[in-house]
Design a protein around this motif. Sequence first.
Motif, PDB file in Angstrom:
ATOM      1  N   GLU A  41       0.732  -1.372  -0.144  1.00 26.69           N
ATOM      2  CA  GLU A  41       0.233  -0.036   0.028  1.00 26.69           C
ATOM      3  C   GLU A  41       0.988   1.205   0.216  1.00 26.69           C
ATOM      4  O   GLU A  41       2.145   1.244   0.466  1.00 26.69           O
ATOM      5  CB  GLU A  41      -0.901   0.051   1.339  1.00 26.69           C
ATOM      6  CG  GLU A  41      -1.882  -1.007   1.467  1.00 26.69           C
ATOM      7  CD  GLU A  41      -2.594  -0.881   2.509  1.00 26.69           C
ATOM      8  OE1 GLU A  41      -3.908  -1.046   2.493  1.00 26.69           O
ATOM      9  OE2 GLU A  41      -2.296  -0.635   3.400  1.00 26.69           O
ATOM     10  N   ARG A 106      -9.804   1.821  -4.998  1.00 24.50           N
ATOM     11  CA  ARG A 106      -9.652   1.113  -3.492  1.00 24.50           C
ATOM     12  C   ARG A 106      -9.156   1.929  -2.471  1.00 24.50           C
ATOM     13  O   ARG A 106      -8.664   1.385  -1.608  1.00 24.50           O
ATOM     14  CB  ARG A 106      -9.459  -0.326  -3.682  1.00 24.50           C
ATOM     15  CG  ARG A 106     -10.060  -1.167  -4.827  1.00 24.50           C
ATOM     16  CD  ARG A 106      -9.560  -2.699  -4.518  1.00 24.50           C
ATOM     17  NE  ARG A 106      -8.176  -2.845  -4.819  1.00 24.50           N
ATOM     18  CZ  ARG A 106      -7.471  -3.720  -4.075  1.00 24.50           C
ATOM     19  NH1 ARG A 106      -8.002  -4.352  -3.338  1.00 24.50           N
ATOM     20  NH2 ARG A 106      -6.158  -3.747  -4.216  1.00 24.50           N
ATOM     21  N   ILE A 107      -9.386   3.108  -2.538  1.00 27.10           N
ATOM     22  CA  ILE A 107      -8.605   3.987  -1.737  1.00 27.10           C
ATOM     23  C   ILE A 107      -9.346   3.949  -0.300  1.00 27.10           C
ATOM     24  O   ILE A 107     -10.614   3.881  -0.178  1.00 27.10           O
ATOM     25  CB  ILE A 107      -8.835   5.567  -1.937  1.00 27.10           C
ATOM     26  CG1 ILE A 107      -7.716   5.749  -3.132  1.00 27.10           C
ATOM     27  CG2 ILE A 107      -8.009   6.538  -0.855  1.00 27.10           C
ATOM     28  CD1 ILE A 107      -7.756   6.970  -3.772  1.00 27.10           C
ATOM     29  N   ASP A 108      -8.585   3.624   0.926  1.00 26.51           N
ATOM     30  CA  ASP A 108      -9.471   3.689   2.152  1.00 26.51           C
ATOM     31  C   ASP A 108      -9.048   4.902   2.978  1.00 26.51           C
ATOM     32  O   ASP A 108      -7.776   5.139   3.153  1.00 26.51           O
ATOM     33  CB  ASP A 108      -8.900   2.375   2.939  1.00 26.51           C
ATOM     34  CG  ASP A 108      -9.460   2.131   4.259  1.00 26.51           C
ATOM     35  OD1 ASP A 108     -10.647   2.288   4.643  1.00 26.51           O
ATOM     36  OD2 ASP A 108      -8.637   2.066   5.251  1.00 26.51           O
ATOM     37  N   HIS A 110      -9.101   7.103   6.661  1.00 27.45           N
ATOM     38  CA  HIS A 110      -9.704   6.907   8.253  1.00 27.45           C
ATOM     39  C   HIS A 110      -8.931   8.351   8.758  1.00 27.45           C
ATOM     40  O   HIS A 110      -7.929   8.701   8.573  1.00 27.45           O
ATOM     41  CB  HIS A 110      -8.595   5.638   8.556  1.00 27.45           C
ATOM     42  CG  HIS A 110      -8.931   5.347  10.180  1.00 27.45           C
ATOM     43  ND1 HIS A 110     -10.071   4.886  10.450  1.00 27.45           N
ATOM     44  CD2 HIS A 110      -8.138   5.586  11.157  1.00 27.45           C
ATOM     45  CE1 HIS A 110     -10.025   4.826  11.824  1.00 27.45           C
ATOM     46  NE2 HIS A 110      -8.807   5.156  12.026  1.00 27.45           N
ATOM     47  N   LEU A 118      -4.845   8.227   4.520  1.00 26.01           N
ATOM     48  CA  LEU A 118      -5.521   7.509   3.173  1.00 26.01           C
ATOM     49  C   LEU A 118      -4.231   6.304   2.481  1.00 26.01           C
ATOM     50  O   LEU A 118      -3.249   6.545   2.720  1.00 26.01           O
ATOM     51  CB  LEU A 118      -5.201   8.294   1.859  1.00 26.01           C
ATOM     52  CG  LEU A 118      -5.915   9.818   2.064  1.00 26.01           C
ATOM     53  CD1 LEU A 118      -5.982  10.556   0.796  1.00 26.01           C
ATOM     54  CD2 LEU A 118      -7.750   9.556   2.526  1.00 26.01           C
ATOM     55  N   ARG A 119      -4.962   4.921   2.453  1.00 21.26           N
ATOM     56  CA  ARG A 119      -4.183   3.833   2.032  1.00 21.26           C
ATOM     57  C   ARG A 119      -4.711   3.534   0.780  1.00 21.26           C
ATOM     58  O   ARG A 119      -5.809   3.260   0.601  1.00 21.26           O
ATOM     59  CB  ARG A 119      -4.569   2.631   3.013  1.00 21.26           C
ATOM     60  CG  ARG A 119      -4.065   3.114   4.490  1.00 21.26           C
ATOM     61  CD  ARG A 119      -4.057   1.907   5.411  1.00 21.26           C
ATOM     62  NE  ARG A 119      -3.341   2.109   6.663  1.00 21.26           N
ATOM     63  CZ  ARG A 119      -1.998   1.953   6.510  1.00 21.26           C
ATOM     64  NH1 ARG A 119      -1.370   1.460   5.869  1.00 21.26           N
ATOM     65  NH2 ARG A 119      -1.377   2.095   7.784  1.00 21.26           N
TER      66      ARG A 119
END
Length: 144
Positions: A41, A106-108, A110, A118-119
């Motif tokens: 990532e 598919r950015i995560d 938090h 951002l991951r």
Amino acid sequence: MLMRTDPFRELDRLAQQLTGTSGTWSRPSAMAMDAYREGEEYVIAFDLPGVTKDAIDIDVERNMLTVKAERRPVTKADDVQMELSERPLGVFSRQLVLADTLDTERIDAHYDAGVLTLRIPIAERAKPRKISIGGESAHKQISG
């Protein structure tokens, strides 16, 4: 993995600190960030202390990542007299050009303790892979 889009962003940030001006929607202030690769990532962490989660906006268009946030003044009672105000208010923004090797679908995101993380997964097509070599092809003789 990413490219900086504004080489003068740091200069603008210093000027805003010295003059005490805050960012507006048309000319937002810069926000501090870290970017690094962690395993499979790419991680980007933005410092946004005092910003509520609802005041953060994240957009991706093609490979352009835009993060905008607004730190609003805290509502004070009528009898409060401000003695010192050093925390910047206003709009903060950062734009980054992401490499084609990142999977922007598919950015995560938090948000915790004033840090937006951002991951972004590394795209499968960008990961190293082993290429197998096929066997010898059969030679055919042409008779005539």
